[in-house]
Motif scaffolding. Structure first.
Motif, PDB file in Angstrom:
ATOM      1  N   LEU A   1      55.471  19.034  18.387  1.00 34.04           N
ATOM      2  CA  LEU A   1      55.528  17.708  19.004  1.00 34.04           C
ATOM      3  C   LEU A   1      54.280  17.387  19.825  1.00 34.04           C
ATOM      4  CD1 LEU A   1      59.289  17.590  20.053  1.00 34.04           C
ATOM      5  CD2 LEU A   1      58.204  16.729  17.971  1.00 34.04           C
ATOM      6  N   GLY A   2      53.391  18.360  19.986  1.00 36.57           N
ATOM      7  CA  GLY A   2      52.132  18.105  20.688  1.00 36.57           C
ATOM      8  C   GLY A   2      52.287  17.855  22.180  1.00 36.57           C
ATOM      9  N   LEU A   3      53.408  18.297  22.737  1.00 34.91           N
ATOM     10  CA  LEU A   3      53.650  18.085  24.172  1.00 34.91           C
ATOM     11  C   LEU A   3      53.109  19.294  24.939  1.00 34.91           C
ATOM     12  CD1 LEU A   3      57.196  16.519  23.845  1.00 34.91           C
ATOM     13  CD2 LEU A   3      55.084  15.346  24.503  1.00 34.91           C
ATOM     14  N   THR A   4      51.817  19.290  25.147  1.00 29.15           N
ATOM     15  CA  THR A   4      51.144  20.468  25.704  1.00 29.15           C
ATOM     16  C   THR A   4      51.143  20.499  27.232  1.00 29.15           C
ATOM     17  OG1 THR A   4      49.051  19.312  25.458  1.00 29.15           O
ATOM     18  CG2 THR A   4      49.670  20.824  23.696  1.00 29.15           C
ATOM     19  N   GLY A   5      51.809  19.529  27.852  1.00 29.21           N
ATOM     20  CA  GLY A   5      51.974  19.589  29.308  1.00 29.21           C
ATOM     21  C   GLY A   5      52.777  20.802  29.721  1.00 29.21           C
ATOM     22  N   THR A   6      53.741  21.180  28.904  1.00 26.03           N
ATOM     23  CA  THR A   6      54.526  22.396  29.150  1.00 26.03           C
ATOM     24  C   THR A   6      53.668  23.580  28.742  1.00 26.03           C
ATOM     25  OG1 THR A   6      56.534  21.162  28.635  1.00 26.03           O
ATOM     26  CG2 THR A   6      56.700  23.567  28.639  1.00 26.03           C
ATOM     27  N   LYS A   7      53.446  24.487  29.673  1.00 22.53           N
ATOM     28  CA  LYS A   7      52.457  25.535  29.440  1.00 22.53           C
ATOM     29  C   LYS A   7      53.066  26.831  28.908  1.00 22.53           C
ATOM     30  CE  LYS A   7      48.812  23.241  30.621  1.00 22.53           C
ATOM     31  NZ  LYS A   7      49.223  21.917  30.149  1.00 22.53           N
ATOM     32  N   HIS A   8      52.252  27.513  28.104  1.00 25.10           N
ATOM     33  CA  HIS A   8      52.620  28.792  27.514  1.00 25.10           C
ATOM     34  C   HIS A   8      51.969  29.888  28.350  1.00 25.10           C
ATOM     35  CE1 HIS A   8      53.135  31.145  23.484  1.00 25.10           C
ATOM     36  NE2 HIS A   8      53.482  31.841  24.537  1.00 25.10           N
TER      37      HIS A   8
ATOM     38  N   VAL B   1      57.405  17.472  31.247  1.00 29.68           N
ATOM     39  CA  VAL B   1      56.633  16.838  32.323  1.00 29.68           C
ATOM     40  C   VAL B   1      56.091  15.472  31.870  1.00 29.68           C
ATOM     41  CG1 VAL B   1      54.390  17.897  31.748  1.00 29.68           C
ATOM     42  CG2 VAL B   1      54.970  17.351  34.154  1.00 29.68           C
ATOM     43  N   GLU B   2      55.846  15.316  30.567  1.00 33.53           N
ATOM     44  CA  GLU B   2      55.386  14.003  30.084  1.00 33.53           C
ATOM     45  C   GLU B   2      56.468  12.948  30.298  1.00 33.53           C
ATOM     46  OE1 GLU B   2      55.155  16.848  28.323  1.00 33.53           O
ATOM     47  OE2 GLU B   2      53.097  17.044  27.530  1.00 33.53           O
ATOM     48  N   GLY B   3      57.714  13.334  30.025  1.00 34.03           N
ATOM     49  CA  GLY B   3      58.819  12.405  30.214  1.00 34.03           C
ATOM     50  C   GLY B   3      59.087  12.135  31.684  1.00 34.03           C
ATOM     51  N   LEU B   4      58.920  13.160  32.488  1.00 33.44           N
ATOM     52  CA  LEU B   4      59.098  12.998  33.939  1.00 33.44           C
ATOM     53  C   LEU B   4      58.085  11.987  34.459  1.00 33.44           C
ATOM     54  CD1 LEU B   4      60.789  14.569  36.261  1.00 33.44           C
ATOM     55  CD2 LEU B   4      58.574  15.541  36.825  1.00 33.44           C
ATOM     56  N   ALA B   5      56.836  12.125  34.006  1.00 34.15           N
ATOM     57  CA  ALA B   5      55.791  11.196  34.455  1.00 34.15           C
ATOM     58  C   ALA B   5      56.080   9.784  33.971  1.00 34.15           C
ATOM     59  CB  ALA B   5      54.432  11.671  33.940  1.00 34.15           C
ATOM     60  N   ALA B   6      56.505   9.654  32.725  1.00 32.71           N
ATOM     61  CA  ALA B   6      56.743   8.319  32.159  1.00 32.71           C
ATOM     62  C   ALA B   6      57.900   7.618  32.857  1.00 32.71           C
ATOM     63  CB  ALA B   6      57.019   8.443  30.660  1.00 32.71           C
ATOM     64  N   SER B   7      58.866   8.384  33.327  1.00 33.53           N
ATOM     65  CA  SER B   7      60.034   7.765  33.962  1.00 33.53           C
ATOM     66  C   SER B   7      59.680   7.146  35.303  1.00 33.53           C
ATOM     67  CB  SER B   7      61.142   8.797  34.162  1.00 33.53           C
ATOM     68  OG  SER B   7      60.869   9.608  35.298  1.00 33.53           O
ATOM     69  N   GLY B   8      58.667   7.695  35.964  1.00 30.71           N
ATOM     70  CA  GLY B   8      58.263   7.189  37.275  1.00 30.71           C
ATOM     71  C   GLY B   8      59.193   7.595  38.401  1.00 30.71           C
ATOM     72  N   GLU B   9      60.298   8.252  38.062  1.00 26.57           N
ATOM     73  CA  GLU B   9      61.298   8.563  39.088  1.00 26.57           C
ATOM     74  C   GLU B   9      60.752   9.536  40.133  1.00 26.57           C
ATOM     75  OE1 GLU B   9      64.957  10.116  37.535  1.00 26.57           O
ATOM     76  OE2 GLU B   9      65.817  10.345  39.553  1.00 26.57           O
ATOM     77  N   PHE B  10      59.842  10.401  39.708  1.00 29.45           N
ATOM     78  CA  PHE B  10      59.316  11.396  40.637  1.00 29.45           C
ATOM     79  C   PHE B  10      57.809  11.197  40.875  1.00 29.45           C
ATOM     80  CE2 PHE B  10      63.295  13.261  39.307  1.00 29.45           C
ATOM     81  CZ  PHE B  10      63.791  13.726  40.514  1.00 29.45           C
ATOM     82  N   ALA B  11      57.370   9.936  40.771  1.00 35.48           N
ATOM     83  CA  ALA B  11      55.957   9.636  41.019  1.00 35.48           C
ATOM     84  C   ALA B  11      55.548  10.068  42.427  1.00 35.48           C
ATOM     85  CB  ALA B  11      55.702   8.144  40.825  1.00 35.48           C
ATOM     86  N   HIS B  12      56.482   9.942  43.386  1.00 39.59           N
ATOM     87  CA  HIS B  12      56.173  10.338  44.768  1.00 39.59           C
ATOM     88  C   HIS B  12      55.919  11.845  44.864  1.00 39.59           C
ATOM     89  CE1 HIS B  12      60.397  11.054  44.212  1.00 39.59           C
ATOM     90  NE2 HIS B  12      60.443  11.756  45.305  1.00 39.59           N
ATOM     91  N   LEU B  13      56.577  12.620  44.002  1.00 38.63           N
ATOM     92  CA  LEU B  13      56.350  14.066  43.979  1.00 38.63           C
ATOM     93  C   LEU B  13      54.948  14.367  43.442  1.00 38.63           C
ATOM     94  CD1 LEU B  13      57.505  16.956  44.300  1.00 38.63           C
ATOM     95  CD2 LEU B  13      58.462  16.729  41.993  1.00 38.63           C
ATOM     96  N   GLN B  14      54.579  13.697  42.389  1.00 38.86           N
ATOM     97  CA  GLN B  14      53.233  13.878  41.843  1.00 38.86           C
ATOM     98  C   GLN B  14      52.184  13.482  42.882  1.00 38.86           C
ATOM     99  OE1 GLN B  14      54.739  11.558  38.275  1.00 38.86           O
ATOM    100  NE2 GLN B  14      53.127  12.743  37.332  1.00 38.86           N
ATOM    101  N   GLU B  15      52.410  12.367  43.560  1.00 37.40           N
ATOM    102  CA  GLU B  15      51.452  11.915  44.588  1.00 37.40           C
ATOM    103  C   GLU B  15      51.341  12.937  45.716  1.00 37.40           C
ATOM    104  OE1 GLU B  15      53.024   8.156  45.767  1.00 37.40           O
ATOM    105  OE2 GLU B  15      52.748   7.305  43.768  1.00 37.40           O
ATOM    106  N   ALA B  16      52.483  13.531  46.072  1.00 30.90           N
ATOM    107  CA  ALA B  16      52.471  14.513  47.160  1.00 30.90           C
ATOM    108  C   ALA B  16      51.713  15.776  46.739  1.00 30.90           C
ATOM    109  CB  ALA B  16      53.910  14.852  47.559  1.00 30.90           C
TER     110      ALA B  16
END
Ligand code: FES
Ligand code: FES
Length: 155
Positions: free
Chosen positions: A32-39, A76-91
């Motif tokens: 799926l090319g979702l490389t935000g999740t790390k190996h 994490v791509e879906g988390l970012a797209a949802s915007g619900e935890f944007a404040h966490l990313q900003e922090a």
């Protein structure tokens, strides 16, 4: 042995052919090319591969893709797209909660799972919730402060 499975990933349905030994981590990154999740360690020790599976935090390197047939996955791509935890990313940015960034997606997924369950965790609770996530760069202080700040922003 090959299996045909359906995964609902970040709100999109995918029909996939997977081998019995393929992990969910393999499928997310390679198919799926979702490389935000790390190996990272590939054995459940580092937390870099953390995702939500049917709304529960899991290590995707320890889940066989065939076992996840029909499941709903959030990366994490879906988390970012949802915007619900944007404040966490900003922090995380504000408190320098990342350096190389390899561990960051896993920390964000674990921290978001914590804040969803407990909007006001104390420092010990945050440390316990993130104990399964390893970071070789930051010394963890910035990560702890980021989650505390995100908690205050969410109240
Ligand atoms: S890659 Fe899954 S826990 Fe390390
Ligand atoms: S920021 Fe590099 S491993 Fe955590």
């Amino acid at each position: 042995m090959r299996h045909e499975i359906t995964l609902h990933v970040n709100g999109h349905e995918h029909r996939l052919q997977v081998e019995s030994h393929h992990t969910l981590l393999d499928v997310l990154r390679r198919q799926l090319g979702l490389t935000g999740t790390k190996h990272g360690c590939d054995c459940g020790e580092c937390g870099a591969c953390s995702i939500w599976l049917n709304d529960r935090l899991v290590l995707s390197c320890l889940v066989l893709a065939a076992e996840a047939d029909g499941a709903h996955v959030l990366t994490v791509e879906g988390l970012a797209a949802s915007g619900e935890f944007a404040h966490l990313q900003e922090a995380f940015i504000e408190h320098h909660g990342m350096q190389c960034g390899f561990c960051t997606a896993g920390f964000l997924m674990a921290a978001a799972a914590l804040l969803r369950e407990n909007a006001r965790p104390d420092a010990a609770t945050i440390r316990a919730a993130l104990a399964g996530n390893l970071c070789r760069c930051t010394g963890y202080h910035g990560i702890l402060r980021a989650v505390q700040t995100a908690s205050r922003m969410r109240r």
